[in-house]
Scaffold this motif. Structure first.
Motif, PDB file in Angstrom:
ATOM      1  N   SER A  39      10.162  -5.646  -3.485  1.00 43.48           N
ATOM      2  CA  SER A  39       9.191  -5.646  -2.398  1.00 43.48           C
ATOM      3  C   SER A  39       7.849  -5.127  -2.904  1.00 43.48           C
ATOM      4  O   SER A  39       7.776  -4.298  -3.808  1.00 43.48           O
ATOM      5  N   VAL A  40       6.781  -5.625  -2.267  1.00 45.88           N
ATOM      6  CA  VAL A  40       5.417  -5.249  -2.643  1.00 45.88           C
ATOM      7  C   VAL A  40       4.649  -4.939  -1.367  1.00 45.88           C
ATOM      8  O   VAL A  40       4.699  -5.699  -0.401  1.00 45.88           O
ATOM      9  N   GLY A  41       3.939  -3.829  -1.370  1.00 46.60           N
ATOM     10  CA  GLY A  41       3.147  -3.452  -0.201  1.00 46.60           C
ATOM     11  C   GLY A  41       3.054  -1.955  -0.048  1.00 46.60           C
ATOM     12  O   GLY A  41       3.683  -1.191  -0.798  1.00 46.60           O
ATOM     13  N   PRO A  42       2.288  -1.481   0.935  1.00 45.48           N
ATOM     14  CA  PRO A  42       2.073  -0.044   1.114  1.00 45.48           C
ATOM     15  C   PRO A  42       3.355   0.752   1.352  1.00 45.48           C
ATOM     16  O   PRO A  42       3.465   1.899   0.918  1.00 45.48           O
ATOM     17  N   ILE A  43       4.337   0.160   2.045  1.00 44.58           N
ATOM     18  CA  ILE A  43       5.578   0.895   2.348  1.00 44.58           C
ATOM     19  C   ILE A  43       6.759   0.297   1.594  1.00 44.58           C
ATOM     20  O   ILE A  43       7.909   0.450   2.008  1.00 44.58           O
ATOM     21  N   SER A  44       6.490  -0.359   0.490  1.00 43.90           N
ATOM     22  CA  SER A  44       7.542  -0.997  -0.302  1.00 43.90           C
ATOM     23  C   SER A  44       8.035  -0.058  -1.392  1.00 43.90           C
ATOM     24  O   SER A  44       7.517   1.053  -1.579  1.00 43.90           O
ATOM     25  N   ASP A  45       9.020  -0.537  -2.133  1.00 40.74           N
ATOM     26  CA  ASP A  45       9.504   0.236  -3.275  1.00 40.74           C
ATOM     27  C   ASP A  45       8.410   0.401  -4.328  1.00 40.74           C
ATOM     28  O   ASP A  45       8.311   1.435  -4.985  1.00 40.74           O
ATOM     29  N   LEU A  46       7.586  -0.633  -4.495  1.00 39.37           N
ATOM     30  CA  LEU A  46       6.512  -0.567  -5.474  1.00 39.37           C
ATOM     31  C   LEU A  46       5.432   0.432  -5.054  1.00 39.37           C
ATOM     32  O   LEU A  46       4.847   1.110  -5.882  1.00 39.37           O
ATOM     33  N   GLY A  47       5.177   0.491  -3.736  1.00 36.92           N
ATOM     34  CA  GLY A  47       4.236   1.476  -3.208  1.00 36.92           C
ATOM     35  C   GLY A  47       2.768   1.099  -3.257  1.00 36.92           C
ATOM     36  O   GLY A  47       1.916   1.887  -2.851  1.00 36.92           O
ATOM     37  N   HIS A  48       2.447  -0.069  -3.708  1.00 35.51           N
ATOM     38  CA  HIS A  48       1.045  -0.492  -3.718  1.00 35.51           C
ATOM     39  C   HIS A  48       0.991  -2.011  -3.555  1.00 35.51           C
ATOM     40  O   HIS A  48       2.000  -2.696  -3.757  1.00 35.51           O
ATOM     41  N   PRO A  49      -0.176  -2.517  -3.105  1.00 34.66           N
ATOM     42  CA  PRO A  49      -1.431  -1.794  -2.888  1.00 34.66           C
ATOM     43  C   PRO A  49      -1.348  -0.843  -1.696  1.00 34.66           C
ATOM     44  O   PRO A  49      -0.447  -0.949  -0.867  1.00 34.66           O
ATOM     45  N   ALA A  50      -2.302   0.057  -1.601  1.00 45.09           N
ATOM     46  CA  ALA A  50      -2.297   1.024  -0.500  1.00 45.09           C
ATOM     47  C   ALA A  50      -2.570   0.359   0.842  1.00 45.09           C
ATOM     48  O   ALA A  50      -2.156   0.862   1.878  1.00 45.09           O
ATOM     49  N   ARG A  51      -3.224  -0.828   0.796  1.00 48.29           N
ATOM     50  CA  ARG A  51      -3.564  -1.518   2.047  1.00 48.29           C
ATOM     51  C   ARG A  51      -3.902  -2.961   1.715  1.00 48.29           C
ATOM     52  O   ARG A  51      -4.687  -3.230   0.820  1.00 48.29           O
ATOM     53  N   TRP A  52      -3.294  -3.894   2.436  1.00 46.35           N
ATOM     54  CA  TRP A  52      -3.653  -5.304   2.290  1.00 46.35           C
ATOM     55  C   TRP A  52      -4.956  -5.564   3.030  1.00 46.35           C
ATOM     56  O   TRP A  52      -5.278  -4.886   4.012  1.00 46.35           O
ATOM     57  N   THR A  53      -5.675  -6.567   2.597  1.00 51.27           N
ATOM     58  CA  THR A  53      -6.944  -6.883   3.248  1.00 51.27           C
ATOM     59  C   THR A  53      -6.777  -7.732   4.494  1.00 51.27           C
ATOM     60  O   THR A  53      -7.741  -7.954   5.220  1.00 51.27           O
TER      61      THR A  53
END
Length: 222
Positions: A179-193
């Motif tokens: 997973s990719v995103g602010p609340i994902s396992d990866l933890g970033h990006p901090a915010r999608w545009t």
């Protein structure tokens, strides 16, 4: 008569309609205020004091609408300003689920194939018999056939985990995804545009090329 004092009456300023001292020979003059625009026009009673008594009458005033009872300098009156809203996106219900036309379902088979990661498509009919095309060889495998997209320098991204896993297998990977995103396992990006800004997307764990924020989409200057 020349040189005689006069009472100045000023409209549009509440509780300050007159100025000066009235006498037996003081005439009354009026000053008119012009408005470039008006929220609400009102007809108000007015009493103009003079030496011989008050003149009763009415005047038209332009009112500015505010949040309180006092003056409203927070905005300029601008009546009848048109409000524009974007055209609602067309959706169609297929087998009990709503899909956005032109993004999830298509009227043209080639468009559906272009939205597919493996070039396959299938079709379904609406309740009134209109045929729509979707990515994937069948509706059951539709999510696994969706094409990748790029966002904020991340590529390849998929809307579902199944799509990312299938893309990994097509590329000879191990079929795993993250997973990719602010609340994902990866933890970033901090915010999608794009809203809602905290959504989660998926990416193959192994792929020929993976971009984590440094992907630049091709463009042309015509």
């Amino acid at each position: 008569p020349a040189g005689a004092p006069r009472t100045e009456v000023v409209f549009c300023f509440p509780q300050s309609f007159s100025a000066g001292t009235a006498s037996a020979n003081s005439p009354i003059a009026f000053m008119r205020k012009l408005y470039s625009s008006c929220d609400v026009q009102a007809r108000l009673p007015v009493a103009i004091p003079s030496f011989h008594g008050a003149f009763q009458g009415h005047r038209r005033a332009c009112l500015r609408l505010g949040r309180g009872l006092g003056r409203s300098p927070d905005r300029t009156p601008n009546p009848n300003q048109p409000s524009r809203q974007g055209r609602p996106r067309k959706t169609v219900r297929l087998d009990g689920t709503d899909y956005e036309v032109g993004k999830e379902v298509f009227r043209d088979q080639e468009e559906a194939r272009r939205s597919s990661g493996d070039g396959t498509s299938h079709h379904m009919a609406s309740a009134i018999g209109t045929v729509y095309h979707m990515a994937g060889v069948s509706h059951a495998s539709r999510q696994e056939s969706l094409a990748a997209f790029a966002l904020d320098g991340y590529f390849p991204l998929y809307g579902t985990k199944a799509s990312a896993q299938a893309a990994s297998l097509r590329a000879g990977g191990n079929g795993q995804a993250r997973s990719v995103g602010p609340i994902s396992d990866l933890g970033h990006p901090a915010r999608w545009t794009i809203p809602p800004h905290a959504q989660t997307y998926y990416m193959p764990l192994t792929a020929p090329v993976i971009y984590l924020g440094d992907f630049t989409a091709a463009f042309a200057l015509d």
